[in-house]
Design a protein around this motif. Structure first.
Motif, PDB file in Angstrom:
ATOM      1  N   ARG A 139       0.874  -1.177   0.000  1.00 28.19           N
ATOM      2  CA  ARG A 139       0.000   0.000   0.000  1.00 28.19           C
ATOM      3  C   ARG A 139       0.913   1.229   0.000  1.00 28.19           C
ATOM      4  NH1 ARG A 139      -3.847   2.401   4.816  1.00 28.19           N
ATOM      5  NH2 ARG A 139      -4.490   4.228   3.598  1.00 28.19           N
ATOM      6  N   VAL A 140       0.716   2.117  -0.956  1.00 32.12           N
ATOM      7  CA  VAL A 140       1.604   3.269  -1.112  1.00 32.12           C
ATOM      8  C   VAL A 140       0.782   4.551  -1.078  1.00 32.12           C
ATOM      9  CG1 VAL A 140       3.225   4.440  -2.640  1.00 32.12           C
ATOM     10  CG2 VAL A 140       3.204   1.960  -2.546  1.00 32.12           C
ATOM     11  N   THR A 141       1.203   5.477  -0.230  1.00 38.29           N
ATOM     12  CA  THR A 141       0.608   6.820  -0.268  1.00 38.29           C
ATOM     13  C   THR A 141       1.716   7.813  -0.569  1.00 38.29           C
ATOM     14  OG1 THR A 141      -1.041   6.220   1.398  1.00 38.29           O
ATOM     15  CG2 THR A 141      -0.693   8.570   0.994  1.00 38.29           C
ATOM     16  N   SER A 142       1.515   8.603  -1.622  1.00 39.11           N
ATOM     17  CA  SER A 142       2.456   9.690  -1.930  1.00 39.11           C
ATOM     18  C   SER A 142       1.896  10.978  -1.365  1.00 39.11           C
ATOM     19  CB  SER A 142       2.635   9.840  -3.440  1.00 39.11           C
ATOM     20  OG  SER A 142       3.286   8.709  -3.972  1.00 39.11           O
ATOM     21  N   SER A 143       2.775  11.748  -0.741  1.00 38.54           N
ATOM     22  CA  SER A 143       2.376  13.035  -0.181  1.00 38.54           C
ATOM     23  C   SER A 143       3.019  14.162  -0.973  1.00 38.54           C
ATOM     24  CB  SER A 143       2.814  13.114   1.279  1.00 38.54           C
ATOM     25  OG  SER A 143       2.536  14.405   1.775  1.00 38.54           O
ATOM     26  N   LEU A 144       2.199  15.104  -1.407  1.00 35.30           N
ATOM     27  CA  LEU A 144       2.690  16.278  -2.136  1.00 35.30           C
ATOM     28  C   LEU A 144       2.412  17.523  -1.314  1.00 35.30           C
ATOM     29  CD1 LEU A 144       1.290  15.413  -5.699  1.00 35.30           C
ATOM     30  CD2 LEU A 144       3.525  14.839  -4.734  1.00 35.30           C
ATOM     31  N   ALA A 145       3.298  18.503  -1.442  1.00 38.27           N
ATOM     32  CA  ALA A 145       3.146  19.720  -0.636  1.00 38.27           C
ATOM     33  C   ALA A 145       1.977  20.582  -1.111  1.00 38.27           C
ATOM     34  CB  ALA A 145       4.444  20.530  -0.677  1.00 38.27           C
ATOM     35  N   GLY A 146       1.666  20.480  -2.406  1.00 38.42           N
ATOM     36  CA  GLY A 146       0.598  21.316  -2.950  1.00 38.42           C
ATOM     37  C   GLY A 146       1.103  22.624  -3.534  1.00 38.42           C
ATOM     38  N   ARG A 147       2.402  22.686  -3.848  1.00 38.35           N
ATOM     39  CA  ARG A 147       2.981  23.918  -4.405  1.00 38.35           C
ATOM     40  C   ARG A 147       2.610  24.127  -5.875  1.00 38.35           C
ATOM     41  NH1 ARG A 147       4.211  24.008   0.177  1.00 38.35           N
ATOM     42  NH2 ARG A 147       6.269  24.270   1.128  1.00 38.35           N
ATOM     43  N   VAL A 148       2.502  23.007  -6.612  1.00 40.50           N
ATOM     44  CA  VAL A 148       2.266  23.088  -8.062  1.00 40.50           C
ATOM     45  C   VAL A 148       0.769  22.968  -8.314  1.00 40.50           C
ATOM     46  CG1 VAL A 148       2.719  21.916 -10.261  1.00 40.50           C
ATOM     47  CG2 VAL A 148       4.535  22.139  -8.561  1.00 40.50           C
ATOM     48  N   ALA A 149       0.248  23.846  -9.177  1.00 38.10           N
ATOM     49  CA  ALA A 149      -1.207  23.908  -9.377  1.00 38.10           C
ATOM     50  C   ALA A 149      -1.762  22.599  -9.942  1.00 38.10           C
ATOM     51  CB  ALA A 149      -1.527  25.080 -10.300  1.00 38.10           C
ATOM     52  N   SER A 150      -1.099  22.024 -10.939  1.00 36.13           N
ATOM     53  CA  SER A 150      -1.587  20.748 -11.490  1.00 36.13           C
ATOM     54  C   SER A 150      -0.425  19.763 -11.546  1.00 36.13           C
ATOM     55  CB  SER A 150      -2.203  20.949 -12.878  1.00 36.13           C
ATOM     56  OG  SER A 150      -1.291  21.597 -13.725  1.00 36.13           O
ATOM     57  N   PRO A 151      -0.140  19.120 -10.413  1.00 33.96           N
ATOM     58  CA  PRO A 151       1.012  18.224 -10.352  1.00 33.96           C
ATOM     59  C   PRO A 151       0.790  16.952 -11.175  1.00 33.96           C
ATOM     60  CG  PRO A 151      -0.275  18.074  -8.338  1.00 33.96           C
ATOM     61  CD  PRO A 151      -0.893  19.163  -9.157  1.00 33.96           C
ATOM     62  N   ARG A 152       1.907  16.361 -11.614  1.00 29.86           N
ATOM     63  CA  ARG A 152       1.832  15.033 -12.227  1.00 29.86           C
ATOM     64  C   ARG A 152       1.638  14.041 -11.093  1.00 29.86           C
ATOM     65  NH1 ARG A 152       7.034  16.530 -15.496  1.00 29.86           N
ATOM     66  NH2 ARG A 152       6.116  17.488 -17.322  1.00 29.86           N
ATOM     67  N   ALA A 183       0.642   7.653  12.498  1.00 28.71           N
ATOM     68  CA  ALA A 183      -0.054   6.759  13.442  1.00 28.71           C
ATOM     69  C   ALA A 183      -1.486   6.508  12.968  1.00 28.71           C
ATOM     70  CB  ALA A 183      -0.055   7.386  14.839  1.00 28.71           C
ATOM     71  N   GLY A 184      -2.152   7.555  12.513  1.00 23.31           N
ATOM     72  CA  GLY A 184      -3.550   7.433  12.096  1.00 23.31           C
ATOM     73  C   GLY A 184      -3.724   6.605  10.839  1.00 23.31           C
ATOM     74  N   HIS A 185      -2.662   6.476  10.035  1.00 22.83           N
ATOM     75  CA  HIS A 185      -2.770   5.735   8.778  1.00 22.83           C
ATOM     76  C   HIS A 185      -1.893   4.482   8.791  1.00 22.83           C
ATOM     77  CE1 HIS A 185      -4.330   9.727   7.780  1.00 22.83           C
ATOM     78  NE2 HIS A 185      -5.006   9.125   6.826  1.00 22.83           N
ATOM     79  N   ALA A 186      -1.481   4.067   9.981  1.00 23.82           N
ATOM     80  CA  ALA A 186      -0.715   2.818  10.149  1.00 23.82           C
ATOM     81  C   ALA A 186       0.445   2.720   9.145  1.00 23.82           C
ATOM     82  CB  ALA A 186      -1.652   1.613  10.020  1.00 23.82           C
ATOM     83  N   VAL A 187       1.274   3.754   9.129  1.00 28.18           N
ATOM     84  CA  VAL A 187       2.426   3.760   8.219  1.00 28.18           C
ATOM     85  C   VAL A 187       3.542   2.885   8.795  1.00 28.18           C
ATOM     86  CG1 VAL A 187       4.274   5.229   7.280  1.00 28.18           C
ATOM     87  CG2 VAL A 187       1.887   5.995   7.198  1.00 28.18           C
ATOM     88  N   ASP A 188       4.080   1.986   7.955  1.00 23.48           N
ATOM     89  CA  ASP A 188       5.146   1.076   8.408  1.00 23.48           C
ATOM     90  C   ASP A 188       6.541   1.560   8.024  1.00 23.48           C
ATOM     91  OD1 ASP A 188       3.485  -1.190   9.445  1.00 23.48           O
ATOM     92  OD2 ASP A 188       2.721  -1.087   7.393  1.00 23.48           O
ATOM     93  N   ALA A 189       6.623   2.392   7.002  1.00 13.99           N
ATOM     94  CA  ALA A 189       7.932   2.899   6.578  1.00 13.99           C
ATOM     95  C   ALA A 189       7.714   4.198   5.795  1.00 13.99           C
ATOM     96  CB  ALA A 189       8.654   1.878   5.692  1.00 13.99           C
ATOM     97  N   VAL A 190       8.711   5.081   5.892  1.00 11.65           N
ATOM     98  CA  VAL A 190       8.644   6.365   5.181  1.00 11.65           C
ATOM     99  C   VAL A 190       9.840   6.478   4.250  1.00 11.65           C
ATOM    100  CG1 VAL A 190       8.477   8.881   5.405  1.00 11.65           C
ATOM    101  CG2 VAL A 190       7.740   7.416   7.280  1.00 11.65           C
ATOM    102  N   ILE A 191       9.574   6.936   3.030  1.00  9.38           N
ATOM    103  CA  ILE A 191      10.674   7.247   2.114  1.00  9.38           C
ATOM    104  C   ILE A 191      10.566   8.723   1.758  1.00  9.38           C
ATOM    105  CG2 ILE A 191      11.803   6.742  -0.080  1.00  9.38           C
ATOM    106  CD1 ILE A 191      10.724   3.887   0.128  1.00  9.38           C
ATOM    107  N   ASP A 192      11.587   9.456   2.169  1.00 13.74           N
ATOM    108  CA  ASP A 192      11.645  10.889   1.888  1.00 13.74           C
ATOM    109  C   ASP A 192      12.267  11.052   0.505  1.00 13.74           C
ATOM    110  OD1 ASP A 192      12.150  13.570   1.679  1.00 13.74           O
ATOM    111  OD2 ASP A 192      13.769  13.572   3.163  1.00 13.74           O
ATOM    112  N   ALA A 193      11.400  11.198  -0.493  1.00  9.95           N
ATOM    113  CA  ALA A 193      11.875  11.338  -1.882  1.00  9.95           C
ATOM    114  C   ALA A 193      11.644  12.766  -2.354  1.00  9.95           C
ATOM    115  CB  ALA A 193      11.159  10.337  -2.780  1.00  9.95           C
ATOM    116  N   THR A 194      11.694  13.701  -1.422  1.00 11.53           N
ATOM    117  CA  THR A 194      11.501  15.103  -1.777  1.00 11.53           C
ATOM    118  C   THR A 194      12.750  15.645  -2.484  1.00 11.53           C
ATOM    119  OG1 THR A 194      12.257  15.823   0.399  1.00 11.53           O
ATOM    120  CG2 THR A 194       9.874  15.566   0.102  1.00 11.53           C
ATOM    121  N   HIS A 195      12.601  16.832  -3.019  1.00  7.84           N
ATOM    122  CA  HIS A 195      13.702  17.480  -3.733  1.00  7.84           C
ATOM    123  C   HIS A 195      14.875  17.693  -2.771  1.00  7.84           C
ATOM    124  CE1 HIS A 195      15.778  20.753  -5.881  1.00  7.84           C
ATOM    125  NE2 HIS A 195      15.246  20.213  -6.958  1.00  7.84           N
ATOM    126  N   PRO A 196      16.128  17.569  -3.262  1.00  7.06           N
ATOM    127  CA  PRO A 196      17.295  17.735  -2.367  1.00  7.06           C
ATOM    128  C   PRO A 196      17.299  19.068  -1.621  1.00  7.06           C
ATOM    129  CG  PRO A 196      17.984  17.088  -4.590  1.00  7.06           C
ATOM    130  CD  PRO A 196      16.506  17.196  -4.630  1.00  7.06           C
TER     131      PRO A 196
END
Ligand code: NAP
Length: 248
Positions: A24-37, A59-72
């Motif tokens: 199960r994968v959830t991607s999180s976006l900051a919301g900076r870009v008006a129409s993100p890919r 905790a609320g979404h039972a996340v087992d691991a986080v990958i920080d793939a944000t911009h450097p």
């Protein structure tokens, strides 16, 4: 197994594609870009509300691991991720594409910040191609030079007085970058050391034209955080997590 990907990059989208269907994968976006890919899998958009908000969300979404793939250069969310993961005892990986390396013929001027980049422009010519994104424009507000500002969306903060805006989104081609430099009679290019192929052609175009490039160095990855250099490496890290074999 539920994996949270902190995204907003090409690599984050590629990683979501690699993991989707296995976890199960959830991607999180900051919301900076008006129409993100949008990436494959679930997507949430907007800040978490600092470290505490991120801890609560995991905790609320039972996340087992986080990958920080944000911009450097997105260092606040990376710092928050490191703090939140440590607090919540959730494993964290930082996916960071390698930085660019100068080659023979490059005339790079490395600097530590956008502010230093603005100061470094003195004496490098009047026509600047600024590719550091719309968020940091204020650092150049007092510069007397003319700026071609390229960004995905229009800036909403004040920048230099003499500015032309070029709304565009990578990947860019070498031919296209040569054309931009020539058409606007650019004297100097300013870039972050973002790394990756999508925005690298400007470096080669600048080298060919004999132009200096002011390169803003990356902030460090938070201390103690394991890193991967590619989406494939990050996917292998996820697959090696305890419980990964129980993933859907
Ligand atoms: P930043 O300064 O590190 O983060 C500022 C705040 O934005 C964070 O505290 C967080 O808010 C929120 N945020 C950032 N990334 C988020 C994400 N993926 N999901 C949810 N919330 C996020 O970030 P930034 O430099 O403004 O970059 C914002 C986004 O644009 C990132 O996702 C990054 O990958 C992408 N991006 C950045 C650059 C760049 O040059 N900085 C370039 C290309 C793409 P809360 O504290 O409320 O959680």
């Amino acid at each position: 197994m539920h994996i949270l990907i902190l995204g907003g990059t090409t690599e984050a989208r590629a990683l979501a594609g690699l993991l989707h269907g296995r976890f199960r994968v959830t991607s999180s976006l900051a919301g900076r870009v008006a129409s993100p890919r949008l990436p494959a899998g679930e997507v949430r958009i907007g800040g978490f509300g600092g470290v505490d908000g991120l801890v609560d969300w995991m905790a609320g979404h039972a996340v087992d691991a986080v990958i920080d793939a944000t911009h450097p250069f997105a260092d606040r969310i990376s710092f928050n991720a490191a703090r939140a993961a440590a607090t919540a005892h959730v494993p964290l990986l930082a996916l960071r594409r390698p930085g660019w390396v100068p080659v023979t013929g490059d005339d790079w001027r490395p600097v530590a910040s956008l502010e230093e980049a603005a100061r470094t422009l003195d004496g490098l010519g009047d026509r600047v191609f600024l590719t550091t994104g719309r968020m940091g424009l204020a650092a150049f507000a007092d510069c007397p030079q003319w700026f071609l500002v390229r960004s995905v969306d229009a800036p909403d903060t004040a920048g230099p007085a003499r500015t032309e805006l070029l709304l565009d989104r990578g990947p860019f081609t070498l031919e296209g970058e040569r054309e931009v430099l020539a058409r606007h009679r650019i004297d100097v290019v300013v870039t972050k050391d973002s790394g990756g192929a999508a925005t690298a052609p400007k470096l080669r175009a600048a080298r060919e034209a004999g132009l200096p490039v002011v390169v803003v160095r990356r902030p460090p990855v938070p201390a103690g955080v394991t890193t991967a250099a590619s989406p494939e490496e990050a996917a292998a890290w996820a697959a090696a997590r305890p419980g990964a074999s129980r993933a859907r």
